[in-house]
Design an enzyme around this catalytic site. Structure first.
Site, PDB file in Angstrom:
ATOM      1  N   ARG A  94       0.793  -1.229   0.000  1.00  0.00           N
ATOM      2  CA  ARG A  94       0.000   0.000   0.000  1.00  0.00           C
ATOM      3  C   ARG A  94       0.823   1.274   0.000  1.00  0.00           C
ATOM      4  NH1 ARG A  94      -2.571  -3.995   2.526  1.00  0.00           N
ATOM      5  NH2 ARG A  94      -4.798  -4.249   2.093  1.00  0.00           N
ATOM      6  N   HIS A 119      -0.918  -2.685  -4.528  1.00  0.00           N
ATOM      7  CA  HIS A 119      -0.420  -3.655  -5.515  1.00  0.00           C
ATOM      8  C   HIS A 119      -0.470  -3.133  -6.958  1.00  0.00           C
ATOM      9  CE1 HIS A 119       0.134  -6.512  -2.416  1.00  0.00           C
ATOM     10  NE2 HIS A 119      -1.028  -7.148  -2.453  1.00  0.00           N
ATOM     11  N   HIS A 193       3.278 -13.026  -5.452  1.00  0.00           N
ATOM     12  CA  HIS A 193       2.173 -13.134  -4.488  1.00  0.00           C
ATOM     13  C   HIS A 193       1.579 -14.551  -4.444  1.00  0.00           C
ATOM     14  CE1 HIS A 193      -1.109 -11.919  -1.940  1.00  0.00           C
ATOM     15  NE2 HIS A 193      -0.867 -10.629  -2.070  1.00  0.00           N
ATOM     16  N   GLU A 331       5.244 -12.422   1.218  1.00  0.00           N
ATOM     17  CA  GLU A 331       5.635 -11.572   0.094  1.00  0.00           C
ATOM     18  C   GLU A 331       6.888 -10.791   0.456  1.00  0.00           C
ATOM     19  OE1 GLU A 331       1.885  -9.240  -0.600  1.00  0.00           O
ATOM     20  OE2 GLU A 331       1.170 -10.767   0.767  1.00  0.00           O
TER      21      GLU A 331
HETATM   22  C1  GLA Z   1      -1.613  -8.394   0.403  1.00  0.00           C
HETATM   23  C2  GLA Z   1      -2.213  -7.373   1.289  1.00  0.00           C
HETATM   24  C3  GLA Z   1      -3.518  -7.857   1.793  1.00  0.00           C
HETATM   25  C4  GLA Z   1      -4.435  -8.205   0.634  1.00  0.00           C
HETATM   26  C5  GLA Z   1      -3.753  -9.209  -0.259  1.00  0.00           C
HETATM   27  C6  GLA Z   1      -4.535  -9.475  -1.497  1.00  0.00           C
HETATM   28  O1  GLA Z   1      -1.140  -9.457   1.095  1.00  0.00           O
HETATM   29  O2  GLA Z   1      -1.370  -7.032   2.355  1.00  0.00           O
HETATM   30  O3  GLA Z   1      -4.112  -6.861   2.602  1.00  0.00           O
HETATM   31  O4  GLA Z   1      -4.748  -7.046  -0.086  1.00  0.00           O
HETATM   32  O5  GLA Z   1      -2.502  -8.754  -0.641  1.00  0.00           O
HETATM   33  O6  GLA Z   1      -5.863  -9.786  -1.240  1.00  0.00           O
END
Ligand code: GLA
Length: 367
Positions: A94, A119, A193, A331
């Site tokens: 984010r 993302h 991811h 991730e």
């Molecule tokens: C990441 C984010 C989560 C969510 C996933 C996808 O891990 O941190 O909050 O948005 O991706 O669903």
């Protein structure tokens, strides 16, 4: 627990199979590449989103299971909102309000997650069709994926050329290298991811998996999952995975951070000292089957996400719904919202520089 590489006598062939996978709604051809190695690990990758569609891994007895969440068909990947198995960019995680300033200029990005940027935006790298070339090299099999993101894509400055390689070794390691160059300064934070369920995708939840994270601090978040800027010690909290812990053991604890995120959905600050090279980030194990994955990375952080947004309404492979917490993601990344946090390691890439990052998933069997 001792770990060994997946059974080398199991697989008989090494190679890459290339086949058509479908055509997107807007007419782009998509292919699937299946990487087979003597380790017994087999990985299928799509040119759509650079998605890792499946990862077959043997257990203690040699029985194969597909340990990653995904779909059987292209239209399902086109609709996907959970980034299942995808490459994420330009910026994984984010950015607050989708805004940042760079060299005195203000930029506004797509706001696709509760007012924040997540993302890469509405159509991130997970929805791009990457150009893909297979290779075979001294017992390894792999793919080189490329994608050019145009100036202004989702609000980002500059043309960004990204290259990702997936290399599957004879020991059952998937080596992922990320490269990028730009013609204008821009933030870059690329990741993979994949969601893991080492008992097998569709077999249940991941709460019984055992996790170890090489992190003595994490970045606590506000109610919109943006880091507050603090690097907080994990000690004495449900965030302490510095020794192996069962994922579900403390996930329901009375803890403000777990409440805000609905479980684990946090960036951990990896303990790497001054070293910029590969460091152990995580070890994950399914104690029942013995399947494990060890993750090393050059990145400073790792998002540990327990699939809290999966709600069983979307069908996955074999028509089995992606239920609540049926997979977890690890991730490797720079910290969320870094363009707005000068104390976090910088994510700014400038012309003439090359962004480079490596993450290795080593699939193992533990006794
Ligand atoms: C990441 C984010 C989560 C969510 C996933 C996808 O891990 O941190 O909050 O948005 O991706 O669903």
């Amino acid at each position: 627990m001792t770990a060994r590489s997946t059974n080398p006598s199991r697989g008989t062939s090494t190679g890459v199979r290339r086949e058509p996978f479908g055509t997107t709604g807007d007419g782009r051809l998509v292919e699937r590449f299946t990487l087979t190695s003597v380790s017994g690990v087999t990985i299928a990758v799509l040119s759509f989103g650079g998605v890792i569609q499946s990862i077959l891994v043997p257990d203690r007895a040699g029985a194969l299971a597909d340990v990653t969440l995904g779909y059987d068909t292209l239209p399902e990947y086109e609709k996907d909102k959970s980034y299942l198995g995808a490459l994420v960019g330009r910026y994984a995680n984010r950015i607050r309000a989708g805004r940042f300033s760079l060299d005195g200029r203000d930029y506004t990005l797509a706001q696709n997650a509760g007012g924040n940027h997540l993302h890469g935006g509405m159509r991130g790298f997970n929805k791009a069709v990457w150009s893909v070339e297979p290779f075979e090299e001294s017992g390894d099999v792999g793919l080189v994926l490329q994608h050019v993101s145009p100036d202004g894509d989702e609000g980002y400055p500059g043309t960004l050329t990204s290259r990702v390689t997936y290399r599957l070794t004879a020991r059952g390691e998937l080596v992922i290298d990320f490269f990028a160059t730009t013609d204008t300064p821009t933030p870059v934070n690329l990741t993979q991811h994949a969601y893991f369920n080492l008992a097998g995708s569709g077999s249940g939840d991941i709460l019984g998996h055992v996790l170890e994270l090489n992190a003595s601090r994490f970045t606590p978040v506000d109610a919109t999952l943006i880091p507050t800027g603090e690097l907080r010690s994990v000690r004495g909290s449900p965030f302490d995975f510095s020794t192996p812990e069962v994922v579900g053991a403390r996930i329901g604890a009375d803890d403000e951070q777990l409440r805000l995120a609905g479980g684990y959905d946090h960036n951990f600050v990896l303990d790497r000292g001054a070293a910029a090279d590969l460091t152990l980030a995580a070890r994950l194990t399914d104690p029942v089957s013995g399947r494990g994955v060890d993750i090393h990375t050059t990145e400073p952080g790792m998002q540990f996400y327990t699939g809290n947004f999966l709600d069983g309404t979307v069908m996955g492979k074999g028509g089995i719904p992606h239920r609540y917490r049926s997979g977890l993601a690890l991730e490797t990344q720079h910290f969320p919202n870094s363009p707005n946090e000068t104390a976090f390691p910088s994510t700014i890439l400038r012309p003439g520089e090359e962004h480079r990052s490596r993450t290795i998933y080593h699939f193992v069997v533990r006794d």
